[in-house]
Scaffold this active site. Structure first.
Site, PDB file in Angstrom:
ATOM      1  N   ASP A 174       8.311   6.944  16.380  1.00 58.24           N
ATOM      2  CA  ASP A 174       7.134   7.474  15.685  1.00 58.24           C
ATOM      3  C   ASP A 174       5.945   6.557  15.924  1.00 58.24           C
ATOM      4  OD1 ASP A 174       6.339   8.405  12.252  1.00 58.24           O
ATOM      5  OD2 ASP A 174       5.580   9.091  14.172  1.00 58.24           O
ATOM      6  N   HIS A 231       6.707  11.954   4.557  1.00 61.66           N
ATOM      7  CA  HIS A 231       7.781  12.775   5.098  1.00 61.66           C
ATOM      8  C   HIS A 231       9.075  12.565   4.339  1.00 61.66           C
ATOM      9  CE1 HIS A 231      10.225  14.606   8.289  1.00 61.66           C
ATOM     10  NE2 HIS A 231       9.109  15.257   8.506  1.00 61.66           N
ATOM     11  N   SER A 232       9.253  11.353   3.834  1.00 60.07           N
ATOM     12  CA  SER A 232      10.520  11.047   3.184  1.00 60.07           C
ATOM     13  C   SER A 232      10.334  10.730   1.714  1.00 60.07           C
ATOM     14  CB  SER A 232      11.175   9.871   3.893  1.00 60.07           C
ATOM     15  OG  SER A 232      10.300   8.764   3.854  1.00 60.07           O
ATOM     16  N   GLY A 233       9.145  10.960   1.178  1.00 65.05           N
ATOM     17  CA  GLY A 233       8.911  10.686  -0.224  1.00 65.05           C
ATOM     18  C   GLY A 233       7.422  10.561  -0.480  1.00 65.05           C
TER      19      GLY A 233
END
Ligand SMILES: *[C@@H]1O[C@H](CO)[C@@H](O)[C@H](O)[C@H]1NC(C)=O
Ligand SMILES: *[C@@H]1O[C@H](CO)[C@@H](O)[C@H](O)[C@H]1NC(C)=O
Ligand SMILES: *[C@@H]1O[C@H](CO)[C@@H](O)[C@H](O)[C@H]1NC(C)=O
Ligand SMILES: *[C@@H]1O[C@H](CO)[C@@H](O)[C@H](O)[C@H]1NC(C)=O
Ligand SMILES: *[C@@H]1O[C@H](CO)[C@@H](O)[C@H](O)[C@H]1NC(C)=O
Ligand SMILES: *[C@@H]1O[C@H](CO)[C@@H](O)[C@H](O)[C@H]1NC(C)=O
Ligand SMILES: *[C@@H]1O[C@H](CO)[C@@H](O)[C@H](O)[C@H]1NC(C)=O
Ligand SMILES: *[C@@H]1O[C@H](CO)[C@@H](O)[C@H](O)[C@H]1NC(C)=O
Length: 902
Positions: free
Chosen positions: A653, A533-535
């Site tokens: 999460d 999601h972030s990389g």
């Protein structure tokens, strides 16, 4: 003498035989040698067998399927005949010799393979033809326009072939045609308007082609039409109002097209209609007034999957002949009046009213129907007589039944319409309003930053650090020569590889871009673990053989602040239950790299799958001890976030794929990018994703950024993880969809504090547990259920979950040994007795709804100011104050119980 007699006898016999032959021949034998020749040619071109068409015998008398009149061939049917082995080798549409059968009235080859295209002369030569049946003959090519010359034709069957191209308009000249069946071909183009001239047509079947365009209004003038079937085409436009004139129409099938607009009011004039199938279109608007009360002959009605709206006032209940009514998946709304109790139609027919917007109470007995599907509506109240299994009522807002919509869903529906909702019969349930993600703003981000830092002073420090980092970055970039991707870094600037990565703390050591490029084989596809999601996450091996996971954050697609915040978080996370950050590389201008410790056992989700994909799952799946260990480990990490961090944090999460496992199956929590301050308001997250986050990008509870930032949300998600561990059904933690909800609704009732054995119904069948372990499973299930309490305030805190999982047998044993003692004494009360105490008295509490003074204050989720004290001190409170414990370890809510309470 003897010889004479026998000669006479033979003569006599011969004479008799001759006479018989004469009589027979005179009556029917074929008269024209041309026709005889033609039949023989046909016999050989089709490869028919001597058994059916014996070559020596007279065709009119002995050939199967051949009929003559006055010595001329009148009809031929090869339907059902088989070819010789030779004939089967190369079957062709070769019937040329029919040309010489000038009196032929009927040719029937139904089911007899005639691959190839129809000859053009058909229409010009076979002038007497009345019946042409080529059903299922594998005919290809197009329909010949010359067929329009066969003016005597009454039946033309060409269905179920490979006919392509458009329908010739000349077919409209067939004035005597009664039956035209072109269905199940690959015909394209539109329905010829000339069909409006088929004055004698009774059946018009064009279904299952690729016909487009609109339906010619002229069809409405076909007074004799009894069957019209154009289903499964690409027809668009509206249904001609002229159809109201088809007074003889018995069957109408317009389904599976793209017809739009409304159903003509005139339809109520179709007095003979028995079947009306118009489902799977784009029709909208109201049903014609009186439709159901007028069309008394109707037996089958299918309006499904349109957008028809308006009220269903229940006139169909009393239709005398109705057998089947499907109005599902429309926009019908309003209440549904019940049938009269003596309505015979209602009980004989099958009804599907599912997936509409019907609401109100069901004030009639469902037991009276043969079958009725009311699912996917918004009916509320209690169900009368659901005991018969003749009704489906899932996905409504009904009281005391399983598989209903969520409270929120129902409430929204009713309030949107200004109607009153009975709240499932509950007094008033308060759910936290969903966090508003749209209000995210830079200001808030800064606010969160300040919160995390804990003060202005920290910000100053942070800014300094940032400036330093940026400087460093600049330097790194300036030092690079050539392309940004693989620019070599001068020796002197290259930091040394850390000697022992495991002892690194905080944000780890800096690496050079080149080092990491090397470790991941230039970030090759084969080393890509996933697009996070972030990389993007890559597997890498550092010099010295140390396995790492490297996250490549591309600043053109991810927010710049995110990786900075992540580094910052790691400086403060000192707990061993989180995945260690080994280092970073910030020298590249657009690609920032973070280096994490590699987790040999991946995450809980994939170590489960790996186990169960083996040949023998009973041996390979995670054993119970490991599952309990994983659960406990995860709680330790979450406990730290919730109760020990300052300011307190929430993970947001929590799911199986966030629970990473090292080589000894010790938990290291990952997916830290959603971590945010623990508050009831709407601050956006601080960090981008870290590691091993969502496998897919489907919207989950934490994807939206609108996750409630309170402990209870984590607890709920963790409850799902516990259920996954118990049932072995991985994946429920991730999804927030209807099927998950349904699954939960089916599973939770199997968890009862009164009945241990019930849990075996949902337990992972591959788990091998003895009596003692089963008690542990049972205990974990009870904990899971309380975590999944729909009321956030009733969910236990992480501290209590930890206690429970550390000592699961206490949860179940103390209760069954002496429940009375546990309920009375407060001095000997442990957390678990408090837990059960709450269960026992919850019904009376809910009934009176007399909340005690501290009730809201200690729920902790509506008073952010007290969150901290609750989270860290809840334990002590619960052991000394009976009423607090009620909040902390509440009972699981069961729909049935609620109904009873009320
Ligand atoms: C029809 O009969 C005529 C006369 O016997 C013959 O010449 C012709 O070939 C026949 N046509 C076909 C298609 O068999
Ligand atoms: C053609 O033959 C088949 C099989 O005998 C029969 O079912 C069908 O009704 C016949 N077609 C017509 C138009 O009579
Ligand atoms: C029908 O015809 C097609 C070619 O048009 C051919 O490929 C197919 O095998 C035929 N089917 C049968 C059952 O003969
Ligand atoms: C049959 O129809 C075609 C066109 O479809 C036409 O050209 C031809 O003249 C017609 N033949 C007869 C005998 O009517
Ligand atoms: C219309 O034709 C299709 C294809 O042959 C068939 O499946 C369908 O049952 C027919 N409709 C009716 C109402 O009989
Ligand atoms: C349903 O509505 C139609 C048209 O408004 C009306 O004629 C009929 O009486 C109604 N039936 C019932 C049962 O209310
Ligand atoms: C029917 O319902 C759907 C889904 O709620 C909605 O999008 C659509 O606009 C509605 N159509 C009409 C004609 O009301
Ligand atoms: C309910 O369904 C069963 C099984 O389909 C059937 O035998 C029974 O008659 C139905 N009940 C009514 C009232 O139709």
């Amino acid at each position: 003498m003897d010889a004479q007699r026998s000669v006479l006898q033979i003569l006599l016999l011969a004479v008799i035989l001759f006479l018989i032959q004469c009589v027979v021949a005179q009556k029917v034998s074929i008269s024209s040698p041309i026709e005889r020749r033609a039949l023989l040619d046909l016999r050989s071109s089709l490869g028919l067998r001597a058994k059916n068409w014996p070559i020596k015998a007279d065709p009119c008398t002995s050939w199967l399927g051949v009929q003559c009149q006055n010595g001329a061939v009148r009809s031929i049917s090869v339907s059902g005949l088989r070819r010789t082995r030779l004939g089967r080798l190369k079957p062709r549409f070769n019937v040329d010799s029919l040309v010489n059968l000038t009196r032929l009235v009927s040719f029937n080859a139904s089911g007899f393979l005639l691959p190839g295209s129809m000859p053009d002369w058909f229409g010009n030569q076979l002038v007497n033809l009345e019946v042409l049946d080529l059903r299922s003959c594998n005919v290809s090519g197009s329909i010949r326009g010359s067929l329009g010359n066969l003016s005597r034709l009454t039946s033309l069957y060409l269905c179920n072939n490979n006919l392509a191209g458009s329908i010739p308009a000349t077919l409209g000249h067939l004035k005597n045609l009664k039956i035209l069946d072109l269905s199940v071909n690959s015909l394209t183009g539109s329905i010829p308007p000339s069909f409006g001239f088929l004055g004698n047509i009774e059946r018009l079947e064009l279904a299952s082609n690729y016909l487009s365009g609109s339906i010619p209004p002229g069809l409405g003038s076909l007074q004799g039409l009894q069957v019209l079937n154009v289903s499964d085409n690409n027809l668009s436009g509206s249904i001609p109002v002229q159809f109201g004139d088809l007074s003889r129409l018995v069957e109408l099938d317009l389904s599976k097209n793209s017809l739009f607009r409304s159903l003509p009011e005139e339809f109520k004039m179709l007095k003979s209609l028995q079947k009306m199938v118009i489902g799977n279109n784009k029709l909208e608007g109201h049903l014609p007034v009186d439709l159901f009360s007028n069309l008394v002959e109707l037996q089958v009605v299918d309006f499904s999957r349109n957008k028809l709206d308006g009220a269903l006032n229940g006139t169909f209940w009393s239709m005398p002949n109705l057998r089947f009514l499907d109005v599902s998946s429309n926009n019908f709304t309003g209440p549904l009046p019940g049938p009269h109790s003596n309505s015979s139609a209602a009980t004989a027919a099958e009804f599907n009213l599912s997936n509409n917007f019907l609401y109100g109470t069901l004030n009639f007995s469902l037991g009276m129907f043969k079958f009725i599907d009311l699912s996917g509506n918004y009916f509320q109240g209690k169900v009368i007589n659901d005991s018969e299994k003749n009704a489906t009522i899932d996905k409504n807002c009904l009281q005391a039944v399983l598989k209903q919509r969520s409270l929120e869903d129902c409430r929204l529906f009713y309030t949107d319409r200004g109607l009153s909702f009975d709240n499932f019969g509950l007094q008033d349930t308060i759910q936290p309003p969903p966090a508003d993600s749209s209000s995210a703003s830079r200001k808030q981000w800064i606010f969160v930053l300040a919160g995390v830092g804990g003060g202005l002073g920290f910000i100053v420090i942070l800014v300094l650090v940032l400036v330093l980092l940026l400087r460093r970055c600049d330097k790194g970039i300036r030092n690079q020569t050539g392309s940004a991707d693989v620019g070599p870094v001068p020796e002197g600037d290259s930091p040394q590889l850390p000697k022992n990565p495991t002892i690194l703390a905080g944000s780890g050591d800096p690496f050079t871009y080149e080092q990491l490029l090397h470790a991941t084989g230039n970030f090759s596809e084969t080393n890509l673990i996933k697009h996070g999601h972030s990389g993007d996450l890559f597997h890498g091996i550092l010099e010295g053989g140390i396995h790492v996971v490297i996250k490549k954050v591309n600043l053109s697609s991810f927010k710049k602040e995110s990786y900075v915040m992540e580094l910052d978080l790691f400086r403060k996370l000192t707990h061993s239950r989180f995945v260690p950050l080994l280092g970073h590389c910030l020298e590249h201008e657009t690609e920032k790299l973070l280096v994490y410790k590699y987790m040999p056992n991946g995450d809980l989700a994939n170590s489960f799958y790996r186990a169960t994909n083996m040949e023998d799952d009973s041996l390979q799946s995670l054993d119970w001890i490991t599952r309990l260990k994983v659960a406990t480990g995860a709680v330790e990490g979450l406990c730290y976030l919730h109760h020990e961090c300052n300011p307190p944090l929430v993970h947001r999460d929590v799911q199986a794929s966030s629970i990473l496992l090292d080589d000894k199956f010790e938990v290291r929590l990952g997916s830290l990018s959603e971590i945010s301050r623990q508050e009831g308001d709407t601050h956006q997250n601080v960090l981008t994703r870290l590691l091993w986050n969502h496998q897919t990008s489907e919207p989950g509870p934490s994807d939206s950024g609108s996750s409630p930032t309170n402990c209870a949300y984590d607890v709920y998600c963790f409850g799902k993880v516990l259920l996954e561990l118990i049932t072995g059904k991985l994946g429920i933690g991730k999804a927030e969809d209807a099927s998950t909800k349904e699954w939960l609704e089916q599973t939770l009732p199997c968890i009862s504090i009164y009945e241990k054995e019930l849990v075996t119904e949902i337990m992972d069948p591959s788990l091998i547990v003895d009596e003692d372990l089963l008690e542990e499973v049972w205990a974990m299930a009870i904990v899971a259920k309380s975590c999944l309490n729909p009321k956030p305030s009733k969910r236990p805190s992480m501290k209590h979950i930890l206690k429970a999982l550390e000592n699961p047998l206490k949860v179940v044993r103390e209760e069954s040994f002496s429940p009375a003692r546990l309920r009375t004494s407060s001095s000997s009360r442990s957390w678990s007795s408090a837990f059960f105490g709450s269960w026992r008295q919850s019904s009376s509490e809910s009934a009176t709804n007399s909340g005690h003074p501290n009730r809201e204050g200690f729920s902790g989720f509506r008073q952010p100011g007290r969150v901290g004290s609750h989270c860290s001190a809840g334990m002590e409170h619960s052991s000394s104050h009976k009423r607090l414990s009620n909040e902390i370890f509440p009972e699981p809510v069961e729909m049935k119980d609620i109904g009873e309470i009320r």
